[in-house]
Structures are given as C-alpha cells and as structure tokens.
Design a protein around this motif. Structure first.
Motif, mmCIF file in Angstrom:
data_model
loop_
_atom_site.group_PDB
_atom_site.id
_atom_site.type_symbol
_atom_site.label_atom_id
_atom_site.label_comp_id
_atom_site.label_asym_id
_atom_site.label_seq_id
_atom_site.Cartn_x
_atom_site.Cartn_y
_atom_site.Cartn_z
ATOM 1 N N ALA A 1 1.922 6.965 10.470
ATOM 2 C CA ALA A 1 3.149 6.879 9.679
ATOM 3 C C ALA A 1 4.301 6.549 10.618
ATOM 4 O O ALA A 1 4.291 6.927 11.789
ATOM 5 C CB ALA A 1 3.416 8.198 8.960
ATOM 6 N N SER B 1 -1.085 11.722 0.266
ATOM 7 C CA SER B 1 -0.184 11.113 1.253
ATOM 8 C C SER B 1 0.698 10.084 0.569
ATOM 9 O O SER B 1 0.245 9.343 -0.307
ATOM 10 C CB SER B 1 -0.996 10.448 2.368
ATOM 11 O OG SER B 1 -1.754 11.403 3.085
ATOM 12 N N VAL C 1 4.854 7.851 1.049
ATOM 13 C CA VAL C 1 6.122 7.662 1.750
ATOM 14 C C VAL C 1 7.060 8.788 1.293
ATOM 15 O O VAL C 1 7.138 9.096 0.103
ATOM 16 C CB VAL C 1 6.715 6.284 1.423
ATOM 17 C CG1 VAL C 1 8.097 6.122 2.048
ATOM 18 C CG2 VAL C 1 5.773 5.187 1.906
ATOM 19 N N ARG C 2 7.751 9.431 2.228
ATOM 20 C CA ARG C 2 8.555 10.612 1.916
ATOM 21 C C ARG C 2 9.958 10.521 2.507
ATOM 22 O O ARG C 2 10.199 9.807 3.479
ATOM 23 C CB ARG C 2 7.915 11.879 2.509
ATOM 24 C CG ARG C 2 6.433 12.052 2.247
ATOM 25 C CD ARG C 2 6.157 12.613 0.889
ATOM 26 N NE ARG C 2 4.717 12.853 0.705
ATOM 27 C CZ ARG C 2 4.170 13.306 -0.412
ATOM 28 N NH1 ARG C 2 4.945 13.576 -1.448
ATOM 29 N NH2 ARG C 2 2.872 13.500 -0.497
ATOM 30 N N LEU D 1 10.343 7.952 5.803
ATOM 31 C CA LEU D 1 9.214 7.212 6.368
ATOM 32 C C LEU D 1 9.361 5.724 6.079
ATOM 33 O O LEU D 1 9.951 5.327 5.066
ATOM 34 C CB LEU D 1 7.902 7.726 5.788
ATOM 35 C CG LEU D 1 7.580 9.200 6.035
ATOM 36 C CD1 LEU D 1 6.210 9.531 5.473
ATOM 37 C CD2 LEU D 1 7.651 9.538 7.520
ATOM 38 N N GLY E 1 8.208 2.148 4.819
ATOM 39 C CA GLY E 1 7.380 1.762 3.682
ATOM 40 C C GLY E 1 6.764 0.387 3.808
ATOM 41 O O GLY E 1 6.304 -0.180 2.817
ATOM 42 N N TYR F 1 2.277 0.972 6.807
ATOM 43 C CA TYR F 1 2.609 2.388 6.907
ATOM 44 C C TYR F 1 2.688 3.083 5.549
ATOM 45 O O TYR F 1 3.104 4.227 5.467
ATOM 46 C CB TYR F 1 3.972 2.560 7.597
ATOM 47 C CG TYR F 1 4.015 2.116 9.031
ATOM 48 C CD1 TYR F 1 3.324 2.808 10.010
ATOM 49 C CD2 TYR F 1 4.762 1.001 9.406
ATOM 50 C CE1 TYR F 1 3.369 2.412 11.334
ATOM 51 C CE2 TYR F 1 4.818 0.587 10.723
ATOM 52 C CZ TYR F 1 4.115 1.298 11.691
ATOM 53 O OH TYR F 1 4.167 0.903 12.998
ATOM 54 N N ARG F 2 2.270 2.443 4.481
ATOM 55 C CA ARG F 2 2.560 2.957 3.142
ATOM 56 C C ARG F 2 1.772 4.209 2.770
ATOM 57 O O ARG F 2 2.091 4.861 1.782
ATOM 58 C CB ARG F 2 2.308 1.873 2.094
ATOM 59 C CG ARG F 2 3.457 0.883 2.030
ATOM 60 C CD ARG F 2 3.279 -0.127 0.925
ATOM 61 N NE ARG F 2 4.354 -1.103 0.948
ATOM 62 C CZ ARG F 2 4.362 -2.199 0.210
ATOM 63 N NH1 ARG F 2 3.364 -2.447 -0.610
ATOM 64 N NH2 ARG F 2 5.377 -3.041 0.285
ATOM 65 N N GLY G 1 1.644 7.019 4.415
ATOM 66 C CA GLY G 1 2.611 8.093 4.622
ATOM 67 C C GLY G 1 2.020 9.422 5.042
ATOM 68 O O GLY G 1 1.007 9.499 5.754
ATOM 69 N N GLY H 1 10.630 10.466 -2.984
ATOM 70 C CA GLY H 1 9.904 9.615 -2.051
ATOM 71 C C GLY H 1 9.429 8.330 -2.704
ATOM 72 O O GLY H 1 10.025 7.829 -3.650
ATOM 73 N N SER I 1 12.427 6.144 -1.179
ATOM 74 C CA SER I 1 12.724 6.525 0.201
ATOM 75 C C SER I 1 13.515 5.441 0.922
ATOM 76 O O SER I 1 13.037 4.320 1.095
ATOM 77 C CB SER I 1 11.430 6.816 0.969
ATOM 78 O OG SER I 1 10.889 8.056 0.588
ATOM 79 N N SER J 1 9.331 0.845 0.311
ATOM 80 C CA SER J 1 7.989 0.402 -0.063
ATOM 81 C C SER J 1 7.966 -0.499 -1.281
ATOM 82 O O SER J 1 6.959 -1.169 -1.542
ATOM 83 C CB SER J 1 7.079 1.616 -0.290
ATOM 84 O OG SER J 1 7.567 2.430 -1.327
#
Length: 403
Positions: free
Chosen positions: A55, A312, A314-315, A332, A334, A338-339, A341, A364, A368, A387
């Motif tokens: 992440a 999990s 994105v947060r 995080l 996006g 890395y989606r 998270g 999130g 985010s 994201s």
C-alpha cells in the motif's frame, strides 16, 4: 461513542497484522523524507507491505502546539451538498487537507428519493454546530467496531488540542406548553417517531429522505406518516403533510416529524409559539471549535477490539499523538497498483507505528483524497491519486490552516 469509557481521544494506529509484515511508520529501505508545506505542517509518502500487497501511504503531520496551525471543517457551503477536497481547501485557503465523514451517497432502495450528500455524523464549524448524527442503522460505510456509534467525533477544543469524543443529540422543541425531544438537526435520516430541525445550513435538498429507513434497517420503506411545520421568528407560519425542499430563509426553522413525531407536530396551530434548543454537550464536557464524524479505531495506543482484519481497501484516517498536539492525516494511494489498500485493523496499527495513541477512520474508497500545496505556493494539489481516477465530490473534509 457510547462505551464504558465515555471519553476517547481520536487517533488511528497501524503496525503488524497477524500473518502480514506491516512496517508502520518506517518502510523498508531508506527512511522517507518530510517535506515542508508550511511552518508546523509537513508531508511525506512511502510504501508499506500489508496482507493484500503493498500500500502507498500519503501522510500529513500538523503540529497543533504551534499557535499558527489549526484544523477546521472543509465544507461545500451546505450540509446537504458535496464538493471536491481540493476545491473546498482552495476556497477556504487551507494549506492541506483530507476528505472527511461517510455520507448519503446513494438511494437505490428508495425509488424517487434522491441522495442528499449529507454526512453521517455530527459536524461543528467555527464553534457552531451544523448537524447531528443519523441513527446507527442509517449510516453508510463499513460496519462500526463493537461499542461505537455514529455520534463519535474528532474535534479540536478550546484547549487547541485534538480529541476523540461523543456528541449525542441533546435538543428540544417547546410548543403549546409541551417539551418534545428533538431527534436530529440537519440530518438525512431521523429516528423513528422523531422530530428533526432543519435550518438554512441544510441547503435546498429535499427533506423527504429524513423520513425513510428505520432504526434497524437503512433500506426500510419511507414512512407514510409524516408532517412538516415551518417556524419563522418563533411562530408557526405554515404546515404540510409531506416534507418539502428548497432553501430555508434566514430566521426560519423547518420541523419534520415521522410517526409519533408527526402526530405531535399536527397539534400545532398556525401562529403557535415555538422555541427550539439544540446543545452540543459532549461526553468530555468540552466545547469544540471544530468537529466531524467517523469512527474510532485506536485508543490508548491499542487497536479497538473487533476491528475487521479481512477487507482491504483504500482508506483515509486520522491519528493523534502527544496528547492531541500532533495530528497525522493519512490517505492511501488509489493508483491501480495500490488499490487493494489496508484493512481497518492494519490502519489502526499503522497509526500506532507513527506514535499515535488514538485513531479515527474516515470515508475511504473513491472518496480518499489528500491535498497539500507545494511549499510556498498558493493552490493545493491532489497527492494520492484517488481510486475513481479523479476526485470524488464529498460531504466534508479536514482542513489544515496556518496564519
């Protein structure tokens, strides 16, 4: 949050998940460098390994012990409205910020009812309470940790420190010699049998959504027993069987009732005197200049019991350290790589790894967003690649301001 421990300071911590090597504040390899945004405000980004893969963390640090640094509510101009974080931050001249609370984003279960865009939890801006919290079952977002509620807030008090607190509804309507409990203020959902107040801060969105759903199910049908009363300068001036829409004039409050609340409002005659009171009594007995909703995930440096360890995403989250003098704002990345998270349990441990003792989760996924201005430059820029591919309009945010 209504737990045995009525006062909790807001922070989110994160570290190592069972079965995953989560590094927390110090990623593998060279330590990430802090970049100055403004005096007392710094930014950095780095990768952390997690259960679902790597992440990418975007991190703001605000030093509230610096008299020139403060947090404030980013808002779109009305409770029932949405805007992007970068636009709100630019308009309010924040040097950085993140998105805020979960909000009424969709209404597929209620045909003909439009989502209001209003946030789930309470909101205070410049010392003025803008709205209360919807019933727990009416919230949007992931399941709340056990023992927590929609009334939980992150706030900054008169002491200049950030805290986690609880702001339950404490209002009343006095009319015709009777005192009625006020079940909400500028909320997209009211409790069953309740009465809610809507002020000019609400905006022009329809108030019908406030009478939909139930205390146990957000998707429950809209109530067939509703009533609305308009109060101007302390007197009833009009009434309607169905909640309306449109801007509310200055000096005017609209009362919306459902079920028993509707029956009580029907008893009010035209011209009747009505007085309203809505307090901001907190569990900590604190007075807040700024507050907004979400839910706690870290207390006393330890993750709350029952945090999810499987989903999990994105947060966005907030961590508090140094007795609320240091605030960490985390979002995080996006981008496609890395989606996946972090889980909420990982978020809590991440913040703990930063030195936070209290932690708070915000909205999130596609919401985010973290923005910050380049050092010395005026406009903020988006740092974390939302994201959705672009910024999502959101209900509110946390702004970092300097003066």
């Amino acid at each position: 949050m209504r737990t045995a421990r009525r006062s909790v300071t807001v922070l989110t911590a994160l570290g190592t998940l069972a079965g995953a090597a989560l590094v927390g504040a110090t990623p593998a390899g060279a330590a990430p460098q802090w970049t100055g945004i403004a005096p007392g405000v710094t930014y950095r980004q780095y990768d952390v390994p997690a259960a679902a893969g790597v992440a990418h963390v975007h991190l703001l640090r605000a030093d509230l012990s610096d008299a020139h640094v403060r947090l404030g509510l980013l808002r779109p101009g009305a409770v029932a409205a949405r805007d992007t974080v970068s636009h709100m931050a630019g308009r309010q001249k924040a040097v950085a910020g993140v998105n805020g609370d979960f909000f009424n984003i969709s209404e597929a279960q209620h045909p003909g009812v439009a989502p209001t865009g209003a946030s789930v939890g309470p909101a205070i801006a410049d010392g003025r309470i803008l709205k209360g919290a919807v019933p727990d079952a009416q919230r949007f977002g992931p399941a709340l940790p056990p023992g927590t509620h929609t009334t939980a807030v992150l706030g900054v008090g008169a002491d200049g420190r950030a805290h986690l607190d609880d702001l339950p509804p404490t209002g009343s309507v006095v009319a015709a010699g009777q005192r009625l409990p006020l079940g909400g203020l500028n909320q997209y959902a009211l409790p069953e049998n309740g009465v809610g107040a809507y002020t000019p801060a609400w905006g022009s969105a329809s108030r019908v959504r406030a009478t939909c759903g139930s205390d146990t199910e957000r998707a429950a049908p809209c109530s067939a027993d509703t009533y609305e009363v308009t109060v101007r300068h302390g007197r009833v001036v009009s009434a309607s069987a169905r909640p309306g829409s449109g801007a509310i004039a200055a000096g005017t409050t609209v009362l919306v009732g459902r079920e028993a609340g509707a029956r009580r409002l029907r008893a009010l005659a035209g011209g009747a005197r009505v007085s309203l009171r809505y307090a901001r009594t907190s569990a900590r007995r604190a007075v807040y200049r700024f507050a907004r909703g979400g839910y706690p995930v870290l207390s006393g440096g330890q993750p709350l019991p029952g945090l999810d360890t499987r989903a999990s995403a994105v947060r966005t989250a907030v961590g508090l350290a140094d007795d609320g003098r240091t605030v960490y704002l985390v979002a995080l990345g996006g981008a496609p790589s890395y989606r996946r998270g972090l889980t909420i349990a990982e978020v809590a441990r991440l913040l703990a790894g930063l030195g936070a003792t209290e932690g708070f989760s915000l909205d999130g996924g596609g919401s985010s967003t973290l923005v910050a201005r380049p050092s010395g430059a005026a406009p903020v820029t988006v740092r974390n690649h939302p994201s959705d591919g672009s910024e999502r309009p959101v209900a509110n945010g946390i702004g970092v301001f300097t003066r």
